[in-house]
Enzyme design. Structure first.
Site, PDB file in Angstrom:
ATOM      1  N   TRP A   1       0.808  -1.232   0.000  1.00  0.00           N
ATOM      2  CA  TRP A   1       0.000   0.000   0.000  1.00  0.00           C
ATOM      3  C   TRP A   1       0.833   1.270   0.000  1.00  0.00           C
ATOM      4  O   TRP A   1       0.317   2.364  -0.198  1.00  0.00           O
ATOM      5  CB  TRP A   1      -0.904   0.036   1.249  1.00  0.00           C
ATOM      6  CG  TRP A   1      -0.151  -0.286   2.510  1.00  0.00           C
ATOM      7  CD1 TRP A   1      -0.065  -1.507   3.116  1.00  0.00           C
ATOM      8  CD2 TRP A   1       0.674   0.592   3.289  1.00  0.00           C
ATOM      9  NE1 TRP A   1       0.773  -1.454   4.213  1.00  0.00           N
ATOM     10  CE2 TRP A   1       1.230  -0.168   4.352  1.00  0.00           C
ATOM     11  CE3 TRP A   1       1.001   1.948   3.207  1.00  0.00           C
ATOM     12  CZ2 TRP A   1       2.082   0.381   5.304  1.00  0.00           C
ATOM     13  CZ3 TRP A   1       1.858   2.494   4.153  1.00  0.00           C
ATOM     14  CH2 TRP A   1       2.380   1.713   5.190  1.00  0.00           C
TER      15      TRP A   1
ATOM     16  N   PRO B   1       1.350   2.669  -3.923  1.00  0.00           N
ATOM     17  CA  PRO B   1       0.561   1.757  -4.764  1.00  0.00           C
ATOM     18  C   PRO B   1       0.643   2.084  -6.247  1.00  0.00           C
ATOM     19  O   PRO B   1       0.571   1.176  -7.078  1.00  0.00           O
ATOM     20  CB  PRO B   1      -0.858   1.928  -4.237  1.00  0.00           C
ATOM     21  CG  PRO B   1      -0.862   3.213  -3.508  1.00  0.00           C
ATOM     22  CD  PRO B   1       0.515   3.421  -2.981  1.00  0.00           C
TER      23      PRO B   1
ATOM     24  N   GLY C   1       5.777  -6.577  -0.640  1.00  0.00           N
ATOM     25  CA  GLY C   1       5.254  -6.499   0.729  1.00  0.00           C
ATOM     26  C   GLY C   1       6.331  -6.870   1.716  1.00  0.00           C
ATOM     27  O   GLY C   1       7.532  -6.760   1.435  1.00  0.00           O
TER      28      GLY C   1
ATOM     29  N   THR D   1       5.278 -11.898   4.921  1.00  0.00           N
ATOM     30  CA  THR D   1       4.325 -12.419   3.930  1.00  0.00           C
ATOM     31  C   THR D   1       5.075 -13.015   2.738  1.00  0.00           C
ATOM     32  O   THR D   1       4.647 -14.027   2.185  1.00  0.00           O
ATOM     33  CB  THR D   1       3.379 -11.293   3.449  1.00  0.00           C
ATOM     34  OG1 THR D   1       2.881 -10.602   4.581  1.00  0.00           O
ATOM     35  CG2 THR D   1       2.221 -11.856   2.654  1.00  0.00           C
TER      36      THR D   1
ATOM     37  N   GLU E   1       9.532  -8.636  -3.724  1.00  0.00           N
ATOM     38  CA  GLU E   1      10.171  -7.353  -3.365  1.00  0.00           C
ATOM     39  C   GLU E   1       9.759  -7.041  -1.934  1.00  0.00           C
ATOM     40  O   GLU E   1       8.599  -6.714  -1.678  1.00  0.00           O
ATOM     41  CB  GLU E   1       9.687  -6.240  -4.296  1.00  0.00           C
ATOM     42  CG  GLU E   1      10.101  -6.513  -5.719  1.00  0.00           C
ATOM     43  CD  GLU E   1      10.134  -5.258  -6.552  1.00  0.00           C
ATOM     44  OE1 GLU E   1      10.753  -5.291  -7.610  1.00  0.00           O
ATOM     45  OE2 GLU E   1       9.537  -4.237  -6.157  1.00  0.00           O
TER      46      GLU E   1
ATOM     47  N   CYS F   1      10.009   1.338   1.251  1.00  0.00           N
ATOM     48  CA  CYS F   1      10.881   0.170   1.416  1.00  0.00           C
ATOM     49  C   CYS F   1      12.330   0.626   1.465  1.00  0.00           C
ATOM     50  O   CYS F   1      13.161   0.003   2.115  1.00  0.00           O
ATOM     51  CB  CYS F   1      10.665  -0.821   0.285  1.00  0.00           C
ATOM     52  SG  CYS F   1      10.784  -0.088  -1.336  1.00  0.00           S
TER      53      CYS F   1
ATOM     54  N   TRP G   1      15.415  -2.746  -9.844  1.00  0.00           N
ATOM     55  CA  TRP G   1      15.056  -2.587  -8.437  1.00  0.00           C
ATOM     56  C   TRP G   1      15.009  -3.985  -7.849  1.00  0.00           C
ATOM     57  O   TRP G   1      14.154  -4.794  -8.207  1.00  0.00           O
ATOM     58  CB  TRP G   1      13.696  -1.877  -8.324  1.00  0.00           C
ATOM     59  CG  TRP G   1      13.367  -1.563  -6.901  1.00  0.00           C
ATOM     60  CD1 TRP G   1      12.353  -2.085  -6.153  1.00  0.00           C
ATOM     61  CD2 TRP G   1      14.076  -0.645  -6.057  1.00  0.00           C
ATOM     62  NE1 TRP G   1      12.400  -1.572  -4.887  1.00  0.00           N
ATOM     63  CE2 TRP G   1      13.446  -0.694  -4.804  1.00  0.00           C
ATOM     64  CE3 TRP G   1      15.191   0.176  -6.237  1.00  0.00           C
ATOM     65  CZ2 TRP G   1      13.889   0.071  -3.731  1.00  0.00           C
ATOM     66  CZ3 TRP G   1      15.633   0.934  -5.156  1.00  0.00           C
ATOM     67  CH2 TRP G   1      14.977   0.883  -3.933  1.00  0.00           C
TER      68      TRP G   1
HETATM   69  P1  NAD Z   1       2.185  -7.070   3.653  1.00  0.00           P
HETATM   70  O1  NAD Z   1       3.173  -8.172   3.542  1.00  0.00           O
HETATM   71  O2  NAD Z   1       1.416  -6.955   4.913  1.00  0.00           O
HETATM   72  O3  NAD Z   1       1.085  -7.198   2.488  1.00  0.00           O
HETATM   73  C1  NAD Z   1       1.432  -7.146   1.131  1.00  0.00           C
HETATM   74  C2  NAD Z   1       0.317  -7.794   0.312  1.00  0.00           C
HETATM   75  O4  NAD Z   1       0.244  -9.185   0.607  1.00  0.00           O
HETATM   76  C3  NAD Z   1      -1.076  -7.232   0.569  1.00  0.00           C
HETATM   77  O5  NAD Z   1      -1.755  -7.106  -0.648  1.00  0.00           O
HETATM   78  C4  NAD Z   1      -1.705  -8.314   1.435  1.00  0.00           C
HETATM   79  O6  NAD Z   1      -3.120  -8.357   1.349  1.00  0.00           O
HETATM   80  C5  NAD Z   1      -1.103  -9.558   0.843  1.00  0.00           C
HETATM   81  N1  NAD Z   1      -1.081 -10.747   1.720  1.00  0.00           N
HETATM   82  C6  NAD Z   1      -1.068 -10.798   3.077  1.00  0.00           C
HETATM   83  N2  NAD Z   1      -1.014 -12.097   3.495  1.00  0.00           N
HETATM   84  C7  NAD Z   1      -0.997 -12.871   2.377  1.00  0.00           C
HETATM   85  C8  NAD Z   1      -0.914 -14.272   2.151  1.00  0.00           C
HETATM   86  N3  NAD Z   1      -0.861 -15.153   3.165  1.00  0.00           N
HETATM   87  N4  NAD Z   1      -0.914 -14.718   0.876  1.00  0.00           N
HETATM   88  C9  NAD Z   1      -0.940 -13.858  -0.160  1.00  0.00           C
HETATM   89  N5  NAD Z   1      -1.028 -12.510  -0.012  1.00  0.00           N
HETATM   90  C10 NAD Z   1      -1.039 -12.024   1.254  1.00  0.00           C
HETATM   91  O7  NAD Z   1       2.976  -5.744   3.334  1.00  0.00           O
HETATM   92  P2  NAD Z   1       2.438  -4.231   3.375  1.00  0.00           P
HETATM   93  O8  NAD Z   1       2.216  -3.821   4.777  1.00  0.00           O
HETATM   94  O9  NAD Z   1       1.325  -4.081   2.402  1.00  0.00           O
HETATM   95  O10 NAD Z   1       3.676  -3.437   2.780  1.00  0.00           O
HETATM   96  C11 NAD Z   1       4.754  -2.998   3.564  1.00  0.00           C
HETATM   97  C12 NAD Z   1       5.976  -3.847   3.303  1.00  0.00           C
HETATM   98  O11 NAD Z   1       6.256  -3.868   1.916  1.00  0.00           O
HETATM   99  C13 NAD Z   1       7.224  -3.291   3.953  1.00  0.00           C
HETATM  100  O12 NAD Z   1       7.977  -4.356   4.498  1.00  0.00           O
HETATM  101  C14 NAD Z   1       7.977  -2.653   2.785  1.00  0.00           C
HETATM  102  O13 NAD Z   1       9.373  -2.544   2.987  1.00  0.00           O
HETATM  103  C15 NAD Z   1       7.636  -3.589   1.684  1.00  0.00           C
HETATM  104  N6  NAD Z   1       7.808  -2.964   0.364  1.00  0.00           N
HETATM  105  C16 NAD Z   1       8.843  -3.374  -0.416  1.00  0.00           C
HETATM  106  C17 NAD Z   1       9.064  -2.765  -1.644  1.00  0.00           C
HETATM  107  C18 NAD Z   1      10.207  -3.180  -2.513  1.00  0.00           C
HETATM  108  O14 NAD Z   1      10.218  -2.736  -3.656  1.00  0.00           O
HETATM  109  N7  NAD Z   1      11.166  -3.965  -2.079  1.00  0.00           N
HETATM  110  C19 NAD Z   1       8.225  -1.745  -2.058  1.00  0.00           C
HETATM  111  C20 NAD Z   1       7.158  -1.357  -1.251  1.00  0.00           C
HETATM  112  C21 NAD Z   1       6.970  -1.984  -0.022  1.00  0.00           C
END
Ligand code: NAD
Length: 459
Positions: free
Chosen positions: A133, A136, A208, A212, A230, A264, A427
Site C-alpha cells: 500500500w 501503490p 510487501g 508475507t 520485493e 521500502c 530494483w
Molecule cells: P504485507 O506483507 O502486509 O502485504 C502485502 C500484500 O500481501 C497485501 O496485498 C496483502 O493483502 C497480501 N497478503 C497478506 N497475506 C498474504 C498471504 N498469506 N498470501 C498472499 N497474499 C497475502 O505488506 P504491506 O504492509 O502491504 O507493505 C509494507 C511492506 O512492503 C514493507 O515491508 C515494505 O518494505 C515492503 N515494500 C517493499 C518494496 C520493494 O520494492 N522492495 C516496495 C514497497 C513496499
C-alpha cells in the site's frame, strides 16, 4: 465486506464486496481464457493502450491523489509527486518493451541442411500481482505495465489498504482498451491473496513484507512457477567525515521521514563518522523539528498519519527498547498527543546494533544514528542485517564511496543520495529483501520465458 477507513479521520470511507475463493478462481479462469488473444494482439496495439492509460492517469491525477491520501494518509503533495513520477516509469517500459521481446538470432544458415538457431520470448501467461500500500501507483504499475505490454494477463490484488486506488487504476486501464478479463482486480486482504496463490497461475509478483513474502515462497514451493518477491529493508547510510554536514543531514532526514518513513528504501539506520557526529546530529534534529506534521490534505504537510494503526505500537516498542539499552531520544519518541494515528518524527542517538530500532524494519518516521570511528567499522555495521535492499554513503570522494559500497551486500547503492528509484535501473533486493528485479529491462524480461528454436533447412 472490505472496510476502508481513512487513517487521518478514522471515518469509514468505503465498504467493498470482498472476493471469495470462488470469485478469485473465476477471475483467474477468465484471465486464462483471455490471455492468448491479448498475446496475439499486435505489440503496437498493446503499447497504444498503455500509452492511453498513462494519459488518463495524468488527466485524473488530482482525483487519484486524493483517493490515495484518503485511504492511507499519504500527504497530498507526496501523492501528487508519486503520480507525476509514475509517467517516467511508464515511458521507460513503453520505450523498451519491444526490444526486449525481439527474437535473438543466435545462428543463421541458408545452406541446405544448415541450422538456424533463435530465441523467441513468450509471455509467462497469467500472473498474479499482489501489492503493498505504501506506493501503490509505483509498486502496482512496476508489475502490471510491463506484464501487460509483454502479453501476459495480470490478476491484480492491491493491498486491502489501497483498494480504491487499485480499482481506479484498473478502470482507467479498461477505458484505455485493455480487456477486463486480461486485467481483473481481486478485492480483499491476506485471505484473498492466499486464495489467488492456489489458482492455476504462471507466476506471482509480490511486493510487501518479508513475513508475507516468506509465506508466499512456501505456498508456491514445488509449483515451478516464477516467483518474484520485493520485500522490506533496514537500509543504512554512512556519513563520512568530509561532507557538508548541513546538506547531508537535510538529505538524510528527508530520506528517513518522507512518506512518514513508510518506504521500502527509507533510510532506516545512519552511521556517522565520529569527527563530525555532533554537528551532523544537531543539523539532523534541526531539520526534523522543521517538518510540518498535520492534515495530509493540506499541501504544506510533510508528515501525516501512519497508514496502519498497529505500526504505532511497533514504533513505541522500538523506542522503549532503545531507551532501556541506553539510547537518547533527541526529538519525538512518542505518539502525537494532538492527533490520533500520528507518530512524532523521532531521532535517537547512542544507539547500537543490539536495539530493535537498528535491526528490524521500522516503517515509520523514526531513525537511529550511531557513531563509528572508521570506514571499516561502518561497512561491518551496514552489513550486519538480514536485509539487503539499499545502502548509501555521503562523502566528497567518489573513490572512498566506491570502496565502501563495493563491500556492501545490497541491491542498490547510493553515493550522496538516498531513497531513490530509477526506471532504467533494476530494483532488486538481496537476502530477506527479496528475489528478482522490477524496472529496467530486467524488469521487463521477468515476465517472459525463452523458447529455443532449432530450425534445420531441408538437405
Ligand atoms: P504485507 O506483507 O502486509 O502485504 C502485502 C500484500 O500481501 C497485501 O496485498 C496483502 O493483502 C497480501 N497478503 C497478506 N497475506 C498474504 C498471504 N498469506 N498470501 C498472499 N497474499 C497475502 O505488506 P504491506 O504492509 O502491504 O507493505 C509494507 C511492506 O512492503 C514493507 O515491508 C515494505 O518494505 C515492503 N515494500 C517493499 C518494496 C520493494 O520494492 N522492495 C516496495 C514497497 C513496499
Amino acid at each position: 465486506m472490505l472496510k476502508i477507513v481513512n487513517p487521518a479521520t478514522k471515518q469509514l470511507i468505503a465498504e467493498l464486496p470482498e472476493d471469495s475463493a470462488e470469485t478469485v478462481k473465476a477471475k483467474v479462469l477468465a484471465a486464462r481464457a483471455a490471455q492468448p488473444a491479448w498475446w496475439r494482439t499486435p505489440f503496437e496495439q498493446r503499447k497504444s493502450a498503455i500509452t492511453k492509460w498513462k494519459t488518463l492517469v495524468a488527466e485524473h491525477k488530482d482525483r487519484l491523489a486524493r483517493t490515495l491520501t484518503a485511504e492511507m494518509g499519504k500527504p497530498l503533495q507526496q501523492a501528487l509527486n508519486e503520480l507525476n513520477a509514475l509517467a517516467g516509469r511508464v515511458d521507460f517500459f513503453l520505450a523498451n518493451a519491444e526490444s526486449v521481446l525481439a527474437d535473438e538470432i543466435v545462428q543463421v544458415s541458408s545452406a541446405a541442411g544448415g541450422t538456424e538457431e533463435r530465441v523467441r520470448w513468450e509471455p509467462l501467461g497469467v500472473v498474479a500481482n499482489i501489492s503493498a500500500w505504501n506506493y501503490p501507483y509505483f509498486v502496482g504499475s512496476n508489475v502490471f505495465v510491463p506484464a501487460l505490454l509483454t502479453g501476459n494477463a495480470v490478476v491484480y490484488k492491491p493491498s486491502e489498504l489501497t483498494t480504491q486506488t487499485g480499482l481506479a487504476l484498473a478502470e482507467l486501464m479498461y477505458e484505455a482498451g485493455v480487456p477486463r478479463d486480461v486485467f481483473p482486480v481481486v478485492v480483499g486482504g491476506g485471505s484473498a491473496g492466499a486464495a489467488l496463490l492456489t489458482q492455476a497461475i504462471d507466476g506471482v509478483f509480490f511486493t510487501g513484507s518479508y513475513k508475507t513474502g516468506k509465506r508466499i515462497a512456501e505456498a508456491t514451493a514445488g509449483r515451478m512457477i516464477r516467483v518474484q518477491l520485493e520485500l522490506g529493508g533496514k537500509d543504512p547510510t554512512y556519513v563520512c567525515d568530509d561532507v557538508d554536514v548541513e546538506a547531508a543531514a537535510a538529505s538524510l532526514a528527508d530520506g528517513a521521514m518522507y512518506n512518514a518513513g513508510q518506504s521500502c528504501c527509507s533510510v532506516e539506520r545512519v552511521y556517522i563518522h565520529e569527527k563530525i557526529a555532533r554537528p551532523f546530529i544537531d543539523a539532523f534534529v534541526k531539520t526534523v523539528r522543521e517538518f510540518v506534521v498535520g492534515d495530509p490534505l493540506d499541501l504544506a504537510t510533510y508528515i501525516g498519519p501512519l497508514a496502519r494503526e498497529e505500526q504505532l505500537g511497533v514504533l513505541e516498542q522500538q523506542v522503549a527498547d532503545a531507551r532501556e539499552k541506553g539510547a537518547q531520544v533527541l526529538v519525538g519518541g512518542q505518539r502525537d498527543s494532538a492527533r490520533k494515528g500520528w507518530f512524532l518524527p523521532t531521532v535517537l542517538s547512542d544507539v547500537s546494533s543490539e536495539m530493535s530500532v537498528m535491526r528490524e524494519e521500522s516503517f515509520g518516521p523514526i531513525i537511529g544514528i550511531q557513531i563509528v570511528a572508521t570506514d571499516d567499522e561502518a561497512v561491518r555495521l551496514m552489513n550486519d542485517t538480514e536485509y539487503g535492499l539499499t545502502a548509501g554513503v555521503y562523502t566528497k570522494s567518489r573513490e572512498r564511496a566506491e570502496q565502501v559500497l563495493s563491500q556492501v551486500n545490497a541491491g542498490s547503492v547510493y553515493w550522496n543520495c538516498c531513497d531513490r528509484v530509477a526506471p532504467a535501473l533494476p530494483w532488486t533486493g538481496r537476502k530477506h529483501s527479496g528475489i528478482g528485479s522490477t524496472l529496467s529491462t530486467h524488469g521487463v524480461r521477468a515476465f517472459l520465458q525463452p523458447k529455443a528454436w532449432h530450425l534445420r533447412n531441408p538437405a
